[in-house]
Design a protein around this motif. Structure first.
Motif, PDB file in Angstrom:
ATOM      1  N   GLY A  36      50.917  10.430 -14.421  1.00 19.27           N
ATOM      2  CA  GLY A  36      51.637   9.243 -14.878  1.00 19.27           C
ATOM      3  C   GLY A  36      53.037   9.523 -15.377  1.00 19.27           C
ATOM      4  O   GLY A  36      53.802   8.599 -15.655  1.00 19.27           O
ATOM      5  N   THR A  37      53.413  10.809 -15.474  1.00 23.74           N
ATOM      6  CA  THR A  37      54.752  11.178 -15.913  1.00 23.74           C
ATOM      7  C   THR A  37      55.693  11.206 -14.716  1.00 23.74           C
ATOM      8  O   THR A  37      55.338  11.728 -13.657  1.00 23.74           O
ATOM      9  CB  THR A  37      54.741  12.566 -16.586  1.00 23.74           C
ATOM     10  N   SER A  38      56.889  10.653 -14.856  1.00 25.93           N
ATOM     11  CA  SER A  38      57.849  10.658 -13.753  1.00 25.93           C
ATOM     12  C   SER A  38      58.242  12.089 -13.426  1.00 25.93           C
ATOM     13  O   SER A  38      58.135  12.991 -14.264  1.00 25.93           O
ATOM     14  CB  SER A  38      59.097   9.855 -14.124  1.00 25.93           C
ATOM     15  N   GLU A  39      58.730  12.304 -12.200  1.00 27.52           N
ATOM     16  CA  GLU A  39      59.085  13.654 -11.779  1.00 27.52           C
ATOM     17  C   GLU A  39      60.165  14.256 -12.676  1.00 27.52           C
ATOM     18  O   GLU A  39      60.089  15.435 -13.049  1.00 27.52           O
ATOM     19  CB  GLU A  39      59.569  13.644 -10.326  1.00 27.52           C
ATOM     20  N   ALA A  40      61.158  13.442 -13.044  1.00 30.26           N
ATOM     21  CA  ALA A  40      62.242  13.942 -13.890  1.00 30.26           C
ATOM     22  C   ALA A  40      61.720  14.356 -15.262  1.00 30.26           C
ATOM     23  O   ALA A  40      62.055  15.424 -15.778  1.00 30.26           O
ATOM     24  CB  ALA A  40      63.326  12.881 -14.031  1.00 30.26           C
ATOM     25  N   ASN A  41      60.876  13.506 -15.848  1.00 27.78           N
ATOM     26  CA  ASN A  41      60.317  13.826 -17.168  1.00 27.78           C
ATOM     27  C   ASN A  41      59.352  15.004 -17.102  1.00 27.78           C
ATOM     28  O   ASN A  41      59.291  15.821 -18.019  1.00 27.78           O
ATOM     29  CB  ASN A  41      59.605  12.608 -17.754  1.00 27.78           C
ATOM     30  N   ALA A  42      58.594  15.078 -16.004  1.00 33.08           N
ATOM     31  CA  ALA A  42      57.648  16.182 -15.854  1.00 33.08           C
ATOM     32  C   ALA A  42      58.382  17.508 -15.725  1.00 33.08           C
ATOM     33  O   ALA A  42      57.974  18.517 -16.308  1.00 33.08           O
ATOM     34  CB  ALA A  42      56.764  15.945 -14.637  1.00 33.08           C
ATOM     35  N   LYS A  43      59.476  17.509 -14.986  1.00 34.78           N
ATOM     36  CA  LYS A  43      60.239  18.751 -14.814  1.00 34.78           C
ATOM     37  C   LYS A  43      60.782  19.231 -16.151  1.00 34.78           C
ATOM     38  O   LYS A  43      60.752  20.422 -16.468  1.00 34.78           O
ATOM     39  CB  LYS A  43      61.374  18.532 -13.831  1.00 34.78           C
ATOM     40  N   LYS A  44      61.256  18.278 -16.957  1.00 36.57           N
ATOM     41  CA  LYS A  44      61.782  18.626 -18.279  1.00 36.57           C
ATOM     42  C   LYS A  44      60.664  19.068 -19.212  1.00 36.57           C
ATOM     43  O   LYS A  44      60.786  20.057 -19.938  1.00 36.57           O
ATOM     44  CB  LYS A  44      62.519  17.430 -18.863  1.00 36.57           C
ATOM     45  N   SER A  51      53.504  36.138 -14.039  1.00 34.71           N
ATOM     46  CA  SER A  51      53.498  34.779 -14.577  1.00 34.71           C
ATOM     47  C   SER A  51      54.147  33.844 -13.574  1.00 34.71           C
ATOM     48  O   SER A  51      54.880  34.274 -12.675  1.00 34.71           O
ATOM     49  CB  SER A  51      54.240  34.715 -15.919  1.00 34.71           C
ATOM     50  N   CYS A  52      53.870  32.556 -13.721  1.00 38.09           N
ATOM     51  CA  CYS A  52      54.494  31.545 -12.875  1.00 38.09           C
ATOM     52  C   CYS A  52      54.621  30.259 -13.671  1.00 38.09           C
ATOM     53  O   CYS A  52      53.917  30.050 -14.663  1.00 38.09           O
ATOM     54  CB  CYS A  52      53.695  31.313 -11.596  1.00 38.09           C
ATOM     55  N   GLY A  53      55.539  29.387 -13.248  1.00 37.77           N
ATOM     56  CA  GLY A  53      55.663  28.070 -13.845  1.00 37.77           C
ATOM     57  C   GLY A  53      54.640  27.130 -13.254  1.00 37.77           C
ATOM     58  O   GLY A  53      53.829  27.524 -12.404  1.00 37.77           O
ATOM     59  N   ILE A  54      54.678  25.871 -13.672  1.00 32.74           N
ATOM     60  CA  ILE A  54      53.673  24.933 -13.169  1.00 32.74           C
ATOM     61  C   ILE A  54      54.274  23.753 -12.417  1.00 32.74           C
ATOM     62  O   ILE A  54      53.545  22.955 -11.850  1.00 32.74           O
ATOM     63  CB  ILE A  54      52.782  24.405 -14.311  1.00 32.74           C
ATOM     64  N   PHE A  55      55.617  23.653 -12.372  1.00 34.64           N
ATOM     65  CA  PHE A  55      56.251  22.504 -11.709  1.00 34.64           C
ATOM     66  C   PHE A  55      56.446  22.742 -10.217  1.00 34.64           C
ATOM     67  O   PHE A  55      56.223  21.844  -9.406  1.00 34.64           O
ATOM     68  CB  PHE A  55      57.598  22.185 -12.372  1.00 34.64           C
ATOM     69  N   GLU A  56      56.855  23.929  -9.846  1.00 34.23           N
ATOM     70  CA  GLU A  56      57.088  24.242  -8.442  1.00 34.23           C
ATOM     71  C   GLU A  56      55.771  24.565  -7.728  1.00 34.23           C
ATOM     72  O   GLU A  56      54.798  24.983  -8.350  1.00 34.23           O
ATOM     73  CB  GLU A  56      58.047  25.434  -8.312  1.00 34.23           C
TER      74      GLU A  56
END
Length: 225
Positions: free
Chosen positions: A117-125, A143-148
């Motif tokens: 439910g979070t917008s892509e812009a807000n999720a990336k931030k 380690s890795c991030g979770i957005f990409e």
């Protein structure tokens, strides 16, 4: 934490006010009998009515043991041990039933969609500092991030693991740690077997190995930092 009538364990992290989080943020710990088919391994359907235990109801458990069956009559045993903030999970197949296919037992920890439910812009931030840290069985760290988008089937990068720590803002910045006690590794999986962002879900797998652990004593240990 609660165990549902089909054997699935639902684990929720409370927010700063002590309230339970939404279902999409809960972690599902699923005892699963996998069968080998033409297109690879797939989960057999759990039979809800087959669930059984000799343990008495309690809200202060120390050790719980229960059994359940899947289609074909294959039966597993699941063991959950409690030690304050530490919870250990183990299990094995106790009866192969009538199925003729090769089968195996897995404990599958499913992280769902904590940012649904979070917008892509807000999720990336929001996920900028989120990470999945891990230690491989050969002692190499990563380690890795979770957005990409990430492909967890890349064994050179995400090969057999002994320790995983999930850090997410939407889990109140807690470190959710999973470690293997013994020689049985942990594995990371994409939920649909294709590369995808971990923020959309991922799975930590602990697979019983009858050759290394005939009695089912091996454990995957969860701890909240």
């Amino acid at each position: 934490m609660g165990i549902k009538s089909d054997g699935i364990i639902e684990l929720e992290i409370k927010d700063k006010n002590g309230a339970r989080m939404s279902f999409t943020k809960s972690i599902l710990i699923v005892p699963t009998i996998m069968a080998d088919g033409e297109k690879g391994w797939y989960p057999l359907t759990r039979i809800r009515e087959s669930m059984s235990t000799t343990d008495k109801p309690t809200d202060e458990p120390k050790k719980l043991t229960y059994r359940g069956k899947a289609t074909g009559g294959a039966e597993y045993e699941m063991v959950v041990d409690f030690d304050r903030d530490k919870i250990s999970f183990g299990g094995k197949i106790v009866d192969k039933g009538e199925t003729k296919k090769p089968i195996k037992f897995q404990i599958r920890c499913k992280f769902q969609q904590p940012y649904k439910g979070t917008s892509e812009a807000n999720a990336k931030k929001s996920t900028a500092r989120d990470s999945i840290k891990y230690l491989k069985m050969d002692k190499k760290k990563g380690s890795c991030g979770i957005f990409e988008s990430i492909d967890f089937s890349d064994e050179a990068t995400f090969g057999p693991l002994s320790f995983i720590e999930v850090e997410m803002k939407n889990y109140m910045d807690h470190g959710l740690t999973f470690r293997s006690e013994g020689t049985i590794p942990l594995l990371l999986e994409n939920p649909s077997k294709v590369a995808s962002p971990p923020m959309d879900g991922f799975v930590i797998v602990f697979e019983h190995d009858p050759a290394k652990d005939p009695k089912g004593d091996a454990r995957m240990v969860f701890e909240l930092k």
